[in-house]
Design a protein around this motif. Sequence first.
Motif, PDB file in Angstrom:
ATOM      1  N   GLY A 108      56.953  -8.581  19.975  1.00  0.00           N
ATOM      2  CA  GLY A 108      58.284  -8.104  20.314  1.00  0.00           C
ATOM      3  C   GLY A 108      58.999  -7.732  19.031  1.00  0.00           C
ATOM      4  N   ASN A 109      60.034  -6.963  19.136  1.00  0.00           N
ATOM      5  CA  ASN A 109      60.723  -6.442  17.951  1.00  0.00           C
ATOM      6  C   ASN A 109      61.752  -7.433  17.403  1.00  0.00           C
ATOM      7  OD1 ASN A 109      61.138  -4.506  16.004  1.00  0.00           O
ATOM      8  ND2 ASN A 109      62.678  -3.415  17.184  1.00  0.00           N
ATOM      9  N   TRP A 110      61.310  -8.647  17.112  1.00  0.00           N
ATOM     10  CA  TRP A 110      62.184  -9.694  16.581  1.00  0.00           C
ATOM     11  C   TRP A 110      61.634 -10.315  15.298  1.00  0.00           C
ATOM     12  CZ3 TRP A 110      59.375 -14.083  16.186  1.00  0.00           C
ATOM     13  CH2 TRP A 110      58.289 -14.241  17.044  1.00  0.00           C
ATOM     14  N   VAL A 111      60.442  -9.910  14.870  1.00  0.00           N
ATOM     15  CA  VAL A 111      59.779 -10.529  13.723  1.00  0.00           C
ATOM     16  C   VAL A 111      60.378  -9.988  12.427  1.00  0.00           C
ATOM     17  CG1 VAL A 111      57.573 -10.881  12.555  1.00  0.00           C
ATOM     18  CG2 VAL A 111      57.681 -10.843  15.066  1.00  0.00           C
ATOM     19  N   VAL A 112      60.912 -10.884  11.612  1.00  0.00           N
ATOM     20  CA  VAL A 112      61.521 -10.525  10.327  1.00  0.00           C
ATOM     21  C   VAL A 112      60.684 -11.108   9.187  1.00  0.00           C
ATOM     22  CG1 VAL A 112      63.871 -10.433  11.285  1.00  0.00           C
ATOM     23  CG2 VAL A 112      63.009 -12.577  10.328  1.00  0.00           C
ATOM     24  N   ALA A 113      60.945 -10.625   7.974  1.00  0.00           N
ATOM     25  CA  ALA A 113      60.286 -11.208   6.804  1.00  0.00           C
ATOM     26  C   ALA A 113      60.605 -12.698   6.772  1.00  0.00           C
ATOM     27  CB  ALA A 113      60.753 -10.524   5.524  1.00  0.00           C
ATOM     28  N   GLY A 114      59.610 -13.512   6.523  1.00  0.00           N
ATOM     29  CA  GLY A 114      59.786 -14.960   6.526  1.00  0.00           C
ATOM     30  C   GLY A 114      59.330 -15.627   7.813  1.00  0.00           C
ATOM     31  N   THR A 115      59.087 -14.829   8.878  1.00  0.00           N
ATOM     32  CA  THR A 115      58.569 -15.387  10.124  1.00  0.00           C
ATOM     33  C   THR A 115      57.151 -15.876   9.878  1.00  0.00           C
ATOM     34  OG1 THR A 115      59.909 -13.864  11.447  1.00  0.00           O
ATOM     35  CG2 THR A 115      58.022 -14.897  12.544  1.00  0.00           C
ATOM     36  N   ARG A 116      56.860 -17.063  10.386  1.00  0.00           N
ATOM     37  CA  ARG A 116      55.521 -17.628  10.216  1.00  0.00           C
ATOM     38  C   ARG A 116      54.857 -17.803  11.579  1.00  0.00           C
ATOM     39  NH1 ARG A 116      56.707 -22.835   6.665  1.00  0.00           N
ATOM     40  NH2 ARG A 116      58.023 -23.137   8.482  1.00  0.00           N
ATOM     41  N   PHE A 117      53.548 -17.561  11.589  1.00  0.00           N
ATOM     42  CA  PHE A 117      52.723 -17.808  12.765  1.00  0.00           C
ATOM     43  C   PHE A 117      51.679 -18.838  12.364  1.00  0.00           C
ATOM     44  CE2 PHE A 117      54.632 -13.789  13.679  1.00  0.00           C
ATOM     45  CZ  PHE A 117      54.811 -13.798  15.051  1.00  0.00           C
ATOM     46  N   HIS A 118      51.388 -19.777  13.257  1.00  0.00           N
ATOM     47  CA  HIS A 118      50.441 -20.861  13.003  1.00  0.00           C
ATOM     48  C   HIS A 118      49.472 -20.931  14.174  1.00  0.00           C
ATOM     49  CE1 HIS A 118      53.582 -22.466  10.259  1.00  0.00           C
ATOM     50  NE2 HIS A 118      54.391 -22.075  11.225  1.00  0.00           N
ATOM     51  N   VAL A 119      48.183 -21.122  13.884  1.00  0.00           N
ATOM     52  CA  VAL A 119      47.176 -21.340  14.924  1.00  0.00           C
ATOM     53  C   VAL A 119      46.711 -22.789  14.803  1.00  0.00           C
ATOM     54  CG1 VAL A 119      44.916 -20.693  15.849  1.00  0.00           C
ATOM     55  CG2 VAL A 119      46.419 -18.941  14.863  1.00  0.00           C
ATOM     56  N   TYR A 120      46.755 -23.501  15.918  1.00  0.00           N
ATOM     57  CA  TYR A 120      46.374 -24.914  15.957  1.00  0.00           C
ATOM     58  C   TYR A 120      45.202 -25.135  16.905  1.00  0.00           C
ATOM     59  CZ  TYR A 120      50.862 -26.064  13.784  1.00  0.00           C
ATOM     60  OH  TYR A 120      51.924 -26.159  12.925  1.00  0.00           O
ATOM     61  N   ASP A 121      44.406 -26.142  16.605  1.00  0.00           N
ATOM     62  CA  ASP A 121      43.445 -26.687  17.565  1.00  0.00           C
ATOM     63  C   ASP A 121      44.321 -27.424  18.571  1.00  0.00           C
ATOM     64  OD1 ASP A 121      41.797 -28.487  19.002  1.00  0.00           O
ATOM     65  OD2 ASP A 121      40.384 -28.630  17.346  1.00  0.00           O
ATOM     66  N   GLN A 123      43.669 -29.406  20.998  1.00  0.00           N
ATOM     67  CA  GLN A 123      43.310 -30.796  21.324  1.00  0.00           C
ATOM     68  C   GLN A 123      43.709 -31.762  20.211  1.00  0.00           C
ATOM     69  OE1 GLN A 123      39.102 -30.202  22.280  1.00  0.00           O
ATOM     70  NE2 GLN A 123      39.594 -30.791  24.373  1.00  0.00           N
ATOM     71  N   THR A 124      43.486 -31.376  18.951  1.00  0.00           N
ATOM     72  CA  THR A 124      43.732 -32.308  17.848  1.00  0.00           C
ATOM     73  C   THR A 124      45.077 -32.092  17.164  1.00  0.00           C
ATOM     74  OG1 THR A 124      42.718 -30.871  16.180  1.00  0.00           O
ATOM     75  CG2 THR A 124      41.258 -32.427  17.357  1.00  0.00           C
ATOM     76  N   GLY A 125      45.685 -30.918  17.334  1.00  0.00           N
ATOM     77  CA  GLY A 125      46.933 -30.605  16.657  1.00  0.00           C
ATOM     78  C   GLY A 125      46.744 -30.172  15.211  1.00  0.00           C
ATOM     79  N   VAL A 126      45.506 -30.005  14.767  1.00  0.00           N
ATOM     80  CA  VAL A 126      45.234 -29.608  13.387  1.00  0.00           C
ATOM     81  C   VAL A 126      45.505 -28.110  13.235  1.00  0.00           C
ATOM     82  CG1 VAL A 126      43.390 -29.314  11.663  1.00  0.00           C
ATOM     83  CG2 VAL A 126      43.533 -31.411  13.012  1.00  0.00           C
ATOM     84  N   GLU A 127      46.295 -27.761  12.189  1.00  0.00           N
ATOM     85  CA  GLU A 127      46.542 -26.352  11.909  1.00  0.00           C
ATOM     86  C   GLU A 127      45.268 -25.727  11.352  1.00  0.00           C
ATOM     87  OE1 GLU A 127      48.981 -24.582   8.503  1.00  0.00           O
ATOM     88  OE2 GLU A 127      50.333 -24.380  10.233  1.00  0.00           O
ATOM     89  N   LEU A 128      44.861 -24.605  11.928  1.00  0.00           N
ATOM     90  CA  LEU A 128      43.636 -23.931  11.524  1.00  0.00           C
ATOM     91  C   LEU A 128      43.908 -22.805  10.530  1.00  0.00           C
ATOM     92  CD1 LEU A 128      42.117 -23.669  15.103  1.00  0.00           C
ATOM     93  CD2 LEU A 128      41.610 -25.399  13.352  1.00  0.00           C
ATOM     94  N   VAL A 129      44.998 -22.104  10.712  1.00  0.00           N
ATOM     95  CA  VAL A 129      45.353 -20.979   9.852  1.00  0.00           C
ATOM     96  C   VAL A 129      46.823 -20.647  10.103  1.00  0.00           C
ATOM     97  CG1 VAL A 129      44.621 -19.244  11.526  1.00  0.00           C
ATOM     98  CG2 VAL A 129      44.592 -18.664   9.106  1.00  0.00           C
ATOM     99  N   SER A 130      47.489 -20.060   9.103  1.00  0.00           N
ATOM    100  CA  SER A 130      48.871 -19.626   9.292  1.00  0.00           C
ATOM    101  C   SER A 130      49.103 -18.353   8.487  1.00  0.00           C
ATOM    102  CB  SER A 130      49.859 -20.717   8.855  1.00  0.00           C
ATOM    103  OG  SER A 130      49.783 -20.906   7.455  1.00  0.00           O
ATOM    104  N   TYR A 131      50.178 -17.669   8.800  1.00  0.00           N
ATOM    105  CA  TYR A 131      50.528 -16.428   8.107  1.00  0.00           C
ATOM    106  C   TYR A 131      52.043 -16.308   8.044  1.00  0.00           C
ATOM    107  CZ  TYR A 131      50.937 -11.564   6.855  1.00  0.00           C
ATOM    108  OH  TYR A 131      51.264 -10.406   6.193  1.00  0.00           O
TER     109      TYR A 131
END
Length: 141
Positions: A108-121, A123-131
């Motif tokens: 959606g057209n709401w993403v600004v500089a500084g917005t972060r995305f995180h991918v988690y497992d 089941q475990t809550g472990v962060e796998l990757v972020s951007y």
Amino acid sequence: MMSRIGVLAFGALLSVALMGCSQEQSPAPGSMGTKTEVAKSDAPPRATLQLVPGTVDSCEVGATIDPVVSWQRIDPSIRSTRVTTDNPANPEEKLFAKAGFGGSSRAGNWVVAGTRFHVYDDQTGVELVSYTVKTGKNCAN
């Protein structure tokens, strides 16, 4: 006996074909796709995350983009993933998407500089990757 050899040959061919499909693909030349940095370790990556476009190409404060967010787990032991997002104005992570091994969704057209995305497992809550979305220009503060 002949059919057993045929089945084995077919299985070998299928394995080679699937290995080619599982290779990570780069964004098309000229696209704004950006792969994230995975963990700062020698461990193999457990997931990928890509935003297209991956940068805000404006120095205007509050300039937005509408990226397609794509993620995929690499580690076969991960059964389900979830993607969260936060930004400087709203630092509390909010659920963006939830899927088995991966998926793709327009933000959606709401993403600004500084917005972060995180991918988690999931089941475990472990962060796998972020951007973290950055500006694609050298903007003076």
